[in-house]
Write an enzyme that holds these catalytic residues in place. Sequence first.
Site, PDB file in Angstrom:
ATOM      1  N   GLY A 100       0.909  -1.138  -0.130  1.00  0.00           N
ATOM      2  CA  GLY A 100       0.041  -0.095  -0.055  1.00  0.00           C
ATOM      3  C   GLY A 100       0.866   1.165  -0.038  1.00  0.00           C
ATOM      4  N   ASP A 129      -2.895   6.879   2.527  1.00  0.00           N
ATOM      5  CA  ASP A 129      -2.375   7.552   1.562  1.00  0.00           C
ATOM      6  C   ASP A 129      -0.994   7.252   0.883  1.00  0.00           C
ATOM      7  OD1 ASP A 129      -0.485   7.946   3.526  1.00  0.00           O
ATOM      8  OD2 ASP A 129      -1.381   9.898   4.224  1.00  0.00           O
ATOM      9  N   ARG A 180      14.509   0.151   1.554  1.00  0.00           N
ATOM     10  CA  ARG A 180      15.236  -1.002   2.195  1.00  0.00           C
ATOM     11  C   ARG A 180      15.356  -2.044   1.431  1.00  0.00           C
ATOM     12  NH1 ARG A 180       9.235  -2.762   5.228  1.00  0.00           N
ATOM     13  NH2 ARG A 180       8.226  -2.949   3.014  1.00  0.00           N
ATOM     14  N   ARG A 187       6.085 -12.708   1.276  1.00  0.00           N
ATOM     15  CA  ARG A 187       5.622 -12.959   2.571  1.00  0.00           C
ATOM     16  C   ARG A 187       4.574 -13.923   2.337  1.00  0.00           C
ATOM     17  NH1 ARG A 187       5.122  -7.473   4.307  1.00  0.00           N
ATOM     18  NH2 ARG A 187       6.303  -6.249   2.873  1.00  0.00           N
ATOM     19  N   ASP A 260       0.886 -11.296   6.894  1.00  0.00           N
ATOM     20  CA  ASP A 260       1.352 -10.591   5.900  1.00  0.00           C
ATOM     21  C   ASP A 260       2.697  -9.742   6.089  1.00  0.00           C
ATOM     22  OD1 ASP A 260      -0.943  -8.944   7.315  1.00  0.00           O
ATOM     23  OD2 ASP A 260       0.191  -7.392   6.199  1.00  0.00           O
ATOM     24  N   ASN A 261       3.297 -10.030   7.463  1.00  0.00           N
ATOM     25  CA  ASN A 261       4.251  -9.565   7.837  1.00  0.00           C
ATOM     26  C   ASN A 261       5.267 -10.428   8.043  1.00  0.00           C
ATOM     27  OD1 ASN A 261       3.175  -6.848   7.628  1.00  0.00           O
ATOM     28  ND2 ASN A 261       2.562  -7.042   9.932  1.00  0.00           N
ATOM     29  N   ASP A 270       9.061  -5.411   8.172  1.00  0.00           N
ATOM     30  CA  ASP A 270       7.951  -4.766   8.440  1.00  0.00           C
ATOM     31  C   ASP A 270       8.026  -4.045   9.903  1.00  0.00           C
ATOM     32  OD1 ASP A 270       7.138  -4.972   5.879  1.00  0.00           O
ATOM     33  OD2 ASP A 270       5.520  -6.332   6.319  1.00  0.00           O
TER      34      ASP A 270
END
EC number: 2.7.7.-
Length: 500
Positions: A100, A129, A180, A187, A260-261, A270
């Site tokens: 995202g 955002d 990074r 994942r 998802d992490n 994350d």
Amino acid sequence: MNMVEDFAPEVELGLNWRNSFAALGTDFYTLLPPRPLSAPYWVGRSASVARELGLDPSWLESQDALEAFSGNQAIAGTQPLASVYSGHQFGVWAGQLGDGRALLLGETASGYEVQLKGSGLTPYSRMGDGRAVLRSSIREFLCSEAMHGLGIPTSRALCVTGSDAPVRREEVETAAVVTRTAPSFIRFGHFEHFSAREQYAQLKTLADYVIDRFYPACRETDKFAGTPYAALLEMVSERTARMLAQWQAVGFCHGVMNTDNMSILGLTIDYGPFQFLDAFNPAHICNHSDHQGRYAYNKQPNIAYWNLFCLGQALLPLIGEQELALAALESYKTVFPAELGARMRAKLGLTDEQPGDMELIESIFKLLAKDNVDYTIFWRRLSHWVGGRAMSDAPVPDDSVRDLFLDRPAFDTWLLQYSERLAKVGYGLAADLMLKTNPKFVLRNHLGEQAIRQAKLKDFSGVHTLLNLLETPFDEHPGFDSYADFPPDWASTIEISCSS
């Protein structure tokens, strides 16, 4: 057509880029360029990561580097994309998620994928955002390098750039971008996504890609009836078990272990509401948003297994038989305790395993919890006390360690038992191992907070100092003892949530 072609001119990094994830096809991602960040400035840079990537660290001083890693100029040879995945968040199926606010640029010839995090809206931003804020970006930058310094598998961070562009969270903050790197950012949730949608061809494509690139031995095993996908699950389980043992041994709380992490390579990724323990509390919750305590420190090992079970379910259409998937998961239950035991014996300077060692470990943990002893300081002081014993035939005062406990008679009893065990090892050998195992410096919340407050005033000296200390956390670093001291009282009021 690649949308990044609209950028001109392109920045040339002198790296040979590959885009193997992009080659999987658009079912796996959306191609799009990063959104420019207005008037960027440097916040922090890692020369170590630059060298790993094959970059000249001095190039990070350039305006081209600043613009490229802020998303303002395209990088020659890259194909920026946001990947799609799904996942369980706080134990509940969340459906489609995805990158995202992160864009994968590609992978370098040295084998590292490079991402820009905070680079703007993507199709997977949902209500967000697409931006990251300065405070969370500094925390991720520093903790990535801190974990690497501790020898814990992790994604890494090349740099952070900031901007005065406003970003609204609980209050109006300023924007930042973290660059990074990792061998892969795939994942558990990538597999869950295609499995949940019954897109089994894409699931197989992804699994084959991961096996061929990272786990080729899965195709050579005779275990699990020769099923490479079960072998993949077993190898991921074992890597995850080793990583969790390292987290627990160093007192690290991740804070948001959603599927998802979780990295398919057993990397720490994350960094959000993480924390290194101050006072030892097994039930400590570092995430202010974790109202049920799902991701408390002492629950992390079981949560990792729960997440692996979800991965096993996602891979089941490829594995074929549930019994094979369950058998592949069994390795976690043996690798984790064995690895944690080895880590804890190393913290005590024990070079071999003897009967009674686990009782010695469990009893000191009970004392640490009972008296809320500072976790990092205890282990470092104990290391120095053992080192003092190694250099003297006479008894060495143990006040520096003993004074950490309220129940000193109980600690005295434990120390006597420990001393008898150390006599079988040798104090010199034990002290050497302990000082290489028990860090002097970890990224405590208050240290990060102090650096963030300075950075908001455009003073990045705190970030630079912490990076220097955390890259070599086992060294003494004379003159910086205050960074290894007890946290101030206000540290307990710091609240870190998933919001960033």
